[in-house]
Design a protein around this motif. Sequence first.
Motif, PDB file in Angstrom:
ATOM      1  N   GLY A  74       0.798  -1.217   0.000  1.00 39.87           N
ATOM      2  CA  GLY A  74       0.000   0.000   0.000  1.00 39.87           C
ATOM      3  C   GLY A  74       0.830   1.266   0.000  1.00 39.87           C
ATOM      4  N   HIS A  75       2.165   1.110  -0.074  1.00 40.95           N
ATOM      5  CA  HIS A  75       3.067   2.271  -0.026  1.00 40.95           C
ATOM      6  C   HIS A  75       4.088   2.236  -1.159  1.00 40.95           C
ATOM      7  CE1 HIS A  75       1.343   2.262   4.011  1.00 40.95           C
ATOM      8  NE2 HIS A  75       1.778   3.501   4.176  1.00 40.95           N
ATOM      9  N   THR A  76       3.732   1.614  -2.255  1.00 38.60           N
ATOM     10  CA  THR A  76       4.641   1.421  -3.380  1.00 38.60           C
ATOM     11  C   THR A  76       4.536   2.578  -4.374  1.00 38.60           C
ATOM     12  OG1 THR A  76       5.124  -0.083  -5.228  1.00 38.60           O
ATOM     13  CG2 THR A  76       2.852   0.075  -4.550  1.00 38.60           C
ATOM     14  N   THR A  77       5.404   2.567  -5.406  1.00 34.85           N
ATOM     15  CA  THR A  77       5.192   3.443  -6.565  1.00 34.85           C
ATOM     16  C   THR A  77       4.437   2.699  -7.656  1.00 34.85           C
ATOM     17  OG1 THR A  77       7.382   2.857  -7.409  1.00 34.85           O
ATOM     18  CG2 THR A  77       7.191   4.919  -6.172  1.00 34.85           C
ATOM     19  N   ALA A  78       4.308   1.376  -7.509  1.00 32.56           N
ATOM     20  CA  ALA A  78       3.448   0.540  -8.373  1.00 32.56           C
ATOM     21  C   ALA A  78       3.831   0.579  -9.849  1.00 32.56           C
ATOM     22  CB  ALA A  78       1.974   0.909  -8.171  1.00 32.56           C
ATOM     23  N   LYS A  79       5.120   0.470 -10.113  1.00 28.43           N
ATOM     24  CA  LYS A  79       5.591   0.284 -11.488  1.00 28.43           C
ATOM     25  C   LYS A  79       5.619  -1.215 -11.781  1.00 28.43           C
ATOM     26  CE  LYS A  79       8.792   4.237 -11.500  1.00 28.43           C
ATOM     27  NZ  LYS A  79      10.227   4.619 -11.604  1.00 28.43           N
ATOM     28  N   ILE A  80       4.964  -1.609 -12.856  1.00 33.43           N
ATOM     29  CA  ILE A  80       4.971  -3.022 -13.251  1.00 33.43           C
ATOM     30  C   ILE A  80       5.997  -3.159 -14.370  1.00 33.43           C
ATOM     31  CG2 ILE A  80       3.557  -5.001 -13.898  1.00 33.43           C
ATOM     32  CD1 ILE A  80       1.084  -3.326 -13.293  1.00 33.43           C
ATOM     33  N   THR A  81       7.231  -3.429 -14.001  1.00 36.94           N
ATOM     34  CA  THR A  81       8.279  -3.436 -15.013  1.00 36.94           C
ATOM     35  C   THR A  81       9.343  -4.484 -14.720  1.00 36.94           C
ATOM     36  OG1 THR A  81      10.019  -2.113 -16.057  1.00 36.94           O
ATOM     37  CG2 THR A  81       9.476  -1.567 -13.785  1.00 36.94           C
ATOM     38  N   CYS A  82       9.883  -5.054 -15.787  1.00 35.52           N
ATOM     39  CA  CYS A  82      11.016  -5.964 -15.647  1.00 35.52           C
ATOM     40  C   CYS A  82      12.324  -5.194 -15.695  1.00 35.52           C
ATOM     41  CB  CYS A  82      10.982  -7.037 -16.728  1.00 35.52           C
ATOM     42  SG  CYS A  82      11.292  -6.414 -18.392  1.00 35.52           S
ATOM     43  N   GLN A  83      12.258  -3.880 -15.804  1.00 30.73           N
ATOM     44  CA  GLN A  83      13.446  -3.034 -15.827  1.00 30.73           C
ATOM     45  C   GLN A  83      13.787  -2.643 -14.383  1.00 30.73           C
ATOM     46  OE1 GLN A  83      13.434   1.295 -16.753  1.00 30.73           O
ATOM     47  NE2 GLN A  83      14.354   0.636 -18.685  1.00 30.73           N
ATOM     48  N   HIS A  84      14.798  -3.287 -13.854  1.00 26.31           N
ATOM     49  CA  HIS A  84      15.179  -3.085 -12.458  1.00 26.31           C
ATOM     50  C   HIS A  84      16.596  -2.519 -12.423  1.00 26.31           C
ATOM     51  CE1 HIS A  84      12.231  -6.649 -11.578  1.00 26.31           C
ATOM     52  NE2 HIS A  84      11.608  -5.553 -11.997  1.00 26.31           N
ATOM     53  N   ASP A  85      16.708  -1.212 -12.649  1.00 26.96           N
ATOM     54  CA  ASP A  85      18.006  -0.575 -12.845  1.00 26.96           C
ATOM     55  C   ASP A  85      18.720  -1.291 -13.998  1.00 26.96           C
ATOM     56  OD1 ASP A  85      17.714   1.415 -10.871  1.00 26.96           O
ATOM     57  OD2 ASP A  85      18.304   0.010  -9.309  1.00 26.96           O
ATOM     58  N   LEU A  86      20.019  -1.562 -13.863  1.00 29.18           N
ATOM     59  CA  LEU A  86      20.761  -2.265 -14.925  1.00 29.18           C
ATOM     60  C   LEU A  86      21.028  -3.706 -14.495  1.00 29.18           C
ATOM     61  CD1 LEU A  86      23.307   0.510 -15.999  1.00 29.18           C
ATOM     62  CD2 LEU A  86      20.921   0.196 -16.673  1.00 29.18           C
ATOM     63  N   ILE A  87      19.941  -4.425 -14.208  1.00 33.99           N
ATOM     64  CA  ILE A  87      20.044  -5.742 -13.583  1.00 33.99           C
ATOM     65  C   ILE A  87      20.562  -6.818 -14.537  1.00 33.99           C
ATOM     66  CG2 ILE A  87      17.628  -6.364 -14.069  1.00 33.99           C
ATOM     67  CD1 ILE A  87      19.521  -7.197 -10.834  1.00 33.99           C
ATOM     68  N   TYR A  88      20.230  -6.721 -15.821  1.00 35.12           N
ATOM     69  CA  TYR A  88      20.534  -7.843 -16.726  1.00 35.12           C
ATOM     70  C   TYR A  88      22.019  -7.949 -17.060  1.00 35.12           C
ATOM     71  CZ  TYR A  88      15.570  -8.074 -16.747  1.00 35.12           C
ATOM     72  OH  TYR A  88      14.274  -8.179 -16.320  1.00 35.12           O
ATOM     73  N   SER A  89      22.692  -6.827 -17.222  1.00 32.81           N
ATOM     74  CA  SER A  89      24.137  -6.888 -17.446  1.00 32.81           C
ATOM     75  C   SER A  89      24.830  -7.417 -16.196  1.00 32.81           C
ATOM     76  CB  SER A  89      24.682  -5.510 -17.828  1.00 32.81           C
ATOM     77  OG  SER A  89      24.272  -4.527 -16.906  1.00 32.81           O
ATOM     78  N   LYS A  90      24.292  -7.086 -15.024  1.00 29.83           N
ATOM     79  CA  LYS A  90      24.871  -7.569 -13.774  1.00 29.83           C
ATOM     80  C   LYS A  90      24.707  -9.086 -13.642  1.00 29.83           C
ATOM     81  CE  LYS A  90      24.477  -7.138  -8.750  1.00 29.83           C
ATOM     82  NZ  LYS A  90      23.784  -6.465  -7.611  1.00 29.83           N
ATOM     83  N   ILE A  91      23.492  -9.594 -13.852  1.00 31.17           N
ATOM     84  CA  ILE A  91      23.273 -11.034 -13.743  1.00 31.17           C
ATOM     85  C   ILE A  91      24.090 -11.773 -14.799  1.00 31.17           C
ATOM     86  CG2 ILE A  91      21.573 -12.905 -13.791  1.00 31.17           C
ATOM     87  CD1 ILE A  91      19.438 -10.882 -13.013  1.00 31.17           C
ATOM     88  N   ASN A  92      24.098 -11.238 -16.005  1.00 31.53           N
ATOM     89  CA  ASN A  92      24.811 -11.887 -17.104  1.00 31.53           C
ATOM     90  C   ASN A  92      26.304 -12.033 -16.794  1.00 31.53           C
ATOM     91  OD1 ASN A  92      24.693 -12.853 -19.987  1.00 31.53           O
ATOM     92  ND2 ASN A  92      26.182 -11.192 -20.226  1.00 31.53           N
ATOM     93  N   SER A  93      26.900 -10.994 -16.216  1.00 35.17           N
ATOM     94  CA  SER A  93      28.337 -11.030 -15.945  1.00 35.17           C
ATOM     95  C   SER A  93      28.684 -11.837 -14.701  1.00 35.17           C
ATOM     96  CB  SER A  93      28.894  -9.609 -15.806  1.00 35.17           C
ATOM     97  OG  SER A  93      28.311  -8.956 -14.687  1.00 35.17           O
ATOM     98  N   GLN A  94      27.799 -11.835 -13.699  1.00 39.62           N
ATOM     99  CA  GLN A  94      28.118 -12.500 -12.434  1.00 39.62           C
ATOM    100  C   GLN A  94      27.574 -13.918 -12.323  1.00 39.62           C
ATOM    101  OE1 GLN A  94      26.899  -9.975  -9.167  1.00 39.62           O
ATOM    102  NE2 GLN A  94      28.278  -8.312  -9.761  1.00 39.62           N
TER     103      GLN A  94
END
Length: 521
Positions: A74-94
């Motif tokens: 009840g206190h969110t900004t309620a963005k429905i997105t798979c864009q979580h900062d620059l998460i994919y380059s991080k997961i891909n590299s680590q």
Amino acid sequence: MTIEKEKIFSKPPQPYWMASTPKTDYPVLDKDIKVDVAIIGGGITGISSAYLLSKAGVKVAVIEADRILQGTTGHTTAKITCQHDLIYSKINSQMGRELAHQYADANESAIRMIEKIATENNIECDFVSQSAYVYTLQDKYIDKIKDEAEIAKSLGIKAAYLEEIPLPFQIKAAVRFDNQAQFHPRKFLLPLAKEIVGSGNQIFEQSRIVDIEDNNNYVLITNQGKKVTAEKLIIASHYPCYNKAGLYFARLYPERSYVVAIKAKESYPGGMYINMEEPKRSIRSQRSDDGELILVGGESHKTGQGEDTLKHYEALIDYANQIFTVEDIPYRWSTQDCMTLDGLPYVGHFTSNTPNMYIATGYNKWGMTNSIASAMILRDLIVDGKSPWQDVYNPSRQTIAASAKNFIVENLNVAEKLIEGKISPLTSNTDIKAGEGKIIKVNGERLGAYRDEQGTLHVVDTTCTHMGCELYWNSAEKSWDCPCHGSRFTYEGDIIEGPSVKPLNRHSDVNTIEKLIKDNF
């Protein structure tokens, strides 16, 4: 402080999501019950999990300590997105491409699941398709944003690299994800709660779980002494209310962030935005019965470590005034997020040795899609024994070892705050004005004193009932906050947020303390 800000702060914080929807009134658990799956926590994860499991024919009960859907949900900004900062380059590299693909697929699927559920149930929840942007004003992030755009595209996300965005200022670079969305979370979830109960399952409010016994089945005991017996257990209480064996208190840390909802002279250009650099700034719009709102968020800090928390609201108001012609600020609120060591949630078996106990936590500020993905993972694990996304979310994943440095840093911070609270000097100014809270010392005892607007003094013990850390006053929310694990309490000592399951001790002899204060001890 301007007159405008004084007017804004004269009213207590209130999220738009709460103000625009009715309160719930589900019953207190007043008898012992048995179910297939017990779910602790009635936020978006708990309600979504119960909904999906009930659709699969599983008998469930949701047990909520307060009222459902009014905590972080009840206190969110309620963005429905798979864009979580620059998460994919991080997961891909680590962690590798396979886990990056799992994370992308889980969160993209969550967007589509929300849309599907809303359509199938004719739920009007202000669901609007939007593009999501991560942008930067600094040269050092340009290459990182380019990499994120390329990796996201290779994972099947509709992504694009940009050098301009629709907001009225110049940027250095941005990545845009299309086919994302926003919504009103309570308008979406309150009908699901009704559907859960309508299908013969149960929701209980104001029933805090204070103990869990693990025999052949799990036995959950409430603060009223009632018992819930279940073959399987999901802990979806945001910060875990049960720590045995899992050591989650050492693998999570809580952060608070803030939102102001403004009305502006300008029309909003569309889109959802967040920047790369500090301080973080998040922007999106929301239609309301009283016209368009623009939600401006950011100002993160560790819970209990934000100094004068009103300054965070002031900083967001100042930022909003730089971009828009602000005409009114009808709502403001703050929220609490659980952060993990490697930036990915913990969803799945509580430990590798608890096949019937599950957990979902640590969404790192991206709870709308991660919570729905978690509900889908938990349903699949319980019903089918496996999930296509279980590896990247696995709470026991081996890749957490790569975050050993973060583990040390965060736990040193907890130890520092634990010690600091015990030995830090207390204020010599014992005058407590209306609306003010202070830590005072009476007969060698550290106490928290707050004087309400009517002049009545409220005094509590400031030692957190979770693990003994010392609490600090949160001036923006009028609460006592724990800097170690994020428990929060009202000025009367009642629990606002866990992991604590016991309230603070209240001091009944307030008149004596009042006299001591007036006499300057």
